[in-house]
Write a protein that holds these residues in place. Sequence first.
Motif, PDB file in Angstrom:
ATOM      1  N   PRO A  58       0.833  -1.208   0.000  1.00 27.64           N
ATOM      2  CA  PRO A  58       0.000   0.000   0.000  1.00 27.64           C
ATOM      3  C   PRO A  58       0.867   1.257   0.000  1.00 27.64           C
ATOM      4  O   PRO A  58       1.752   1.414   0.836  1.00 27.64           O
ATOM      5  CB  PRO A  58      -0.793  -0.126   1.309  1.00 27.64           C
ATOM      6  N   GLY A  59       0.626   2.130  -0.983  1.00 28.84           N
ATOM      7  CA  GLY A  59       1.389   3.366  -1.069  1.00 28.84           C
ATOM      8  C   GLY A  59       2.636   3.278  -1.914  1.00 28.84           C
ATOM      9  O   GLY A  59       3.289   4.293  -2.193  1.00 28.84           O
ATOM     10  N   ASP A  60       2.975   2.059  -2.353  1.00 26.42           N
ATOM     11  CA  ASP A  60       4.199   1.900  -3.142  1.00 26.42           C
ATOM     12  C   ASP A  60       3.943   1.748  -4.642  1.00 26.42           C
ATOM     13  O   ASP A  60       4.847   1.352  -5.389  1.00 26.42           O
ATOM     14  CB  ASP A  60       5.007   0.696  -2.633  1.00 26.42           C
ATOM     15  N   GLY A  61       2.739   2.061  -5.106  1.00 25.57           N
ATOM     16  CA  GLY A  61       2.499   2.067  -6.545  1.00 25.57           C
ATOM     17  C   GLY A  61       1.211   1.388  -6.937  1.00 25.57           C
ATOM     18  O   GLY A  61       0.656   0.580  -6.199  1.00 25.57           O
ATOM     19  N   ASP A  93       4.082   9.902  -2.139  1.00 29.01           N
ATOM     20  CA  ASP A  93       5.373  10.547  -1.891  1.00 29.01           C
ATOM     21  C   ASP A  93       6.473   9.802  -2.627  1.00 29.01           C
ATOM     22  O   ASP A  93       7.476   9.371  -2.044  1.00 29.01           O
ATOM     23  CB  ASP A  93       5.668  10.587  -0.392  1.00 29.01           C
ATOM     24  N   ALA A  94       6.291   9.649  -3.928  1.00 32.57           N
ATOM     25  CA  ALA A  94       7.162   8.788  -4.727  1.00 32.57           C
ATOM     26  C   ALA A  94       8.587   9.315  -4.834  1.00 32.57           C
ATOM     27  O   ALA A  94       8.828  10.527  -4.793  1.00 32.57           O
ATOM     28  CB  ALA A  94       6.580   8.645  -6.131  1.00 32.57           C
ATOM     29  N   PRO A  95       9.566   8.408  -4.975  1.00 31.48           N
ATOM     30  CA  PRO A  95      10.932   8.820  -5.279  1.00 31.48           C
ATOM     31  C   PRO A  95      10.958   9.575  -6.614  1.00 31.48           C
ATOM     32  O   PRO A  95       9.988   9.558  -7.373  1.00 31.48           O
ATOM     33  CB  PRO A  95      11.683   7.494  -5.373  1.00 31.48           C
ATOM     34  N   THR A  96      12.069  10.206  -6.911  1.00 29.00           N
ATOM     35  CA  THR A  96      12.158  11.044  -8.116  1.00 29.00           C
ATOM     36  C   THR A  96      12.216  10.249  -9.409  1.00 29.00           C
ATOM     37  O   THR A  96      12.125  10.827 -10.487  1.00 29.00           O
ATOM     38  CB  THR A  96      13.382  11.957  -8.034  1.00 29.00           C
ATOM     39  N   GLY A  97      12.366   8.936  -9.314  1.00 28.13           N
ATOM     40  CA  GLY A  97      12.404   8.115 -10.522  1.00 28.13           C
ATOM     41  C   GLY A  97      12.425   6.637 -10.194  1.00 28.13           C
ATOM     42  O   GLY A  97      12.620   6.233  -9.040  1.00 28.13           O
ATOM     43  N   ASN A  98      12.217   5.818 -11.228  1.00 26.38           N
ATOM     44  CA  ASN A  98      12.283   4.374 -11.043  1.00 26.38           C
ATOM     45  C   ASN A  98      13.694   3.969 -10.616  1.00 26.38           C
ATOM     46  O   ASN A  98      14.681   4.401 -11.205  1.00 26.38           O
ATOM     47  CB  ASN A  98      11.923   3.655 -12.342  1.00 26.38           C
ATOM     48  N   ARG A 108      14.198   3.616   0.491  1.00 27.57           N
ATOM     49  CA  ARG A 108      13.091   2.984  -0.221  1.00 27.57           C
ATOM     50  C   ARG A 108      13.407   3.057  -1.718  1.00 27.57           C
ATOM     51  O   ARG A 108      13.738   4.128  -2.240  1.00 27.57           O
ATOM     52  CB  ARG A 108      11.808   3.749   0.086  1.00 27.57           C
ATOM     53  N   ILE A 109      13.293   1.924  -2.423  1.00 27.81           N
ATOM     54  CA  ILE A 109      13.575   1.893  -3.853  1.00 27.81           C
ATOM     55  C   ILE A 109      12.427   1.169  -4.551  1.00 27.81           C
ATOM     56  O   ILE A 109      12.155   0.001  -4.264  1.00 27.81           O
ATOM     57  CB  ILE A 109      14.911   1.177  -4.160  1.00 27.81           C
ATOM     58  N   LEU A 110      11.757   1.862  -5.452  1.00 28.28           N
ATOM     59  CA  LEU A 110      10.628   1.300  -6.192  1.00 28.28           C
ATOM     60  C   LEU A 110      11.035   1.025  -7.635  1.00 28.28           C
ATOM     61  O   LEU A 110      11.657   1.876  -8.285  1.00 28.28           O
ATOM     62  CB  LEU A 110       9.444   2.267  -6.178  1.00 28.28           C
ATOM     63  N   ALA A 111      10.649  -0.135  -8.149  1.00 33.93           N
ATOM     64  CA  ALA A 111      10.953  -0.447  -9.547  1.00 33.93           C
ATOM     65  C   ALA A 111      10.125   0.426 -10.480  1.00 33.93           C
ATOM     66  O   ALA A 111      10.580   0.808 -11.554  1.00 33.93           O
ATOM     67  CB  ALA A 111      10.681  -1.917  -9.821  1.00 33.93           C
ATOM     68  N   ASN A 112       8.898   0.757 -10.050  1.00 33.76           N
ATOM     69  CA  ASN A 112       8.029   1.621 -10.844  1.00 33.76           C
ATOM     70  C   ASN A 112       7.277   2.545  -9.878  1.00 33.76           C
ATOM     71  O   ASN A 112       6.550   2.074  -9.011  1.00 33.76           O
ATOM     72  CB  ASN A 112       7.047   0.799 -11.672  1.00 33.76           C
ATOM     73  N   THR A 113       7.467   3.837 -10.033  1.00 39.22           N
ATOM     74  CA  THR A 113       6.907   4.801  -9.075  1.00 39.22           C
ATOM     75  C   THR A 113       5.475   5.221  -9.389  1.00 39.22           C
ATOM     76  O   THR A 113       4.895   6.013  -8.644  1.00 39.22           O
ATOM     77  CB  THR A 113       7.777   6.074  -9.031  1.00 39.22           C
ATOM     78  N   ASN A 114       4.894   4.706 -10.456  1.00 40.17           N
ATOM     79  CA  ASN A 114       3.553   5.125 -10.850  1.00 40.17           C
ATOM     80  C   ASN A 114       2.547   4.925  -9.714  1.00 40.17           C
ATOM     81  O   ASN A 114       2.393   3.829  -9.179  1.00 40.17           O
ATOM     82  CB  ASN A 114       3.082   4.321 -12.074  1.00 40.17           C
TER      83      ASN A 114
END
Length: 277
Positions: free
Chosen positions: A105-108, A222-227, A212-218
């Motif tokens: 939840p919240g990660d994409g 409060d998403a990181p600045t990029g994938n 925190r590192i997301l493969a896809n920020t869509n």
Amino acid sequence: MKLTKLFRAGMIALVCGAFSASSLRAAMTYTQGDLLLVFRQTGNNQTYMVDLGSATTFRDATNTINLGITGIAADLSGAFGSNWYTDGTVYASIVGGNNQPTALPGDGTGGTLPYYNKSIYVSKSGTGSLSDTPFNTLAQSTVATMANTIGVTLGNVFAAGTATGNNSAGTFIPTATANDYTDLIPPTAANYFGGLTASTEVNPNGTFDLYRILANTNGATDAPTGNGVSQYQGAFTISSAGAVSFAPQVSAVPEPSRVILMGLGLSGLLLRRRRKA
């Protein structure tokens, strides 16, 4: 007759004691996305793993969290020696990964997008500051690999353990176990958990920056600045008594007095422009 009663009472006490001991050493469970605090000592034949709870708890924190997990110091003293806290041969990582069909939840969001559900949370030695050096940006496929390595492979190793007598959230894992923590980091592995070249390890008395590192920020909150970009979340510390705490990175909110001053400044600037006009 008295002997028979005494014998029965003794057997009942023995059985109750056995059940009590087994309850303290219950089988572990692991939910993908939980953070695992993992300790190792150079030359030791076992590691020590503790489930800290869901990464989202720390991601969304606005105040310091004192976890209240007991028994860590007792377990570490027994396994690594009474000076475990300052022993330079003792190291620890805090890691979590999600490789489930749905994102945390919240990660994409967006099931049709590649890697949308893959996320990792990893520690790095730092000072507990947003200005600390983050990990290098990772490819989406690398984040996906690491999410599986941490969330599934390492998670399964933890789940196969049994709780210690001191800590219901902690377990010892022999290093001879396939895919144990020491198999997933250098020098046994080429990198950390299948993707990081920078170390995730910190000495127990150090500061564990959490990223925190997301493969896809869509659709992420409060998403990181990029994938694949590492985003600072805050920092964990461990006391010599084994108490674990987390200080979150909270966005600075201007004080009311500063907001008023800013408003007055803008008003003055507008008045000057009007007079010039």
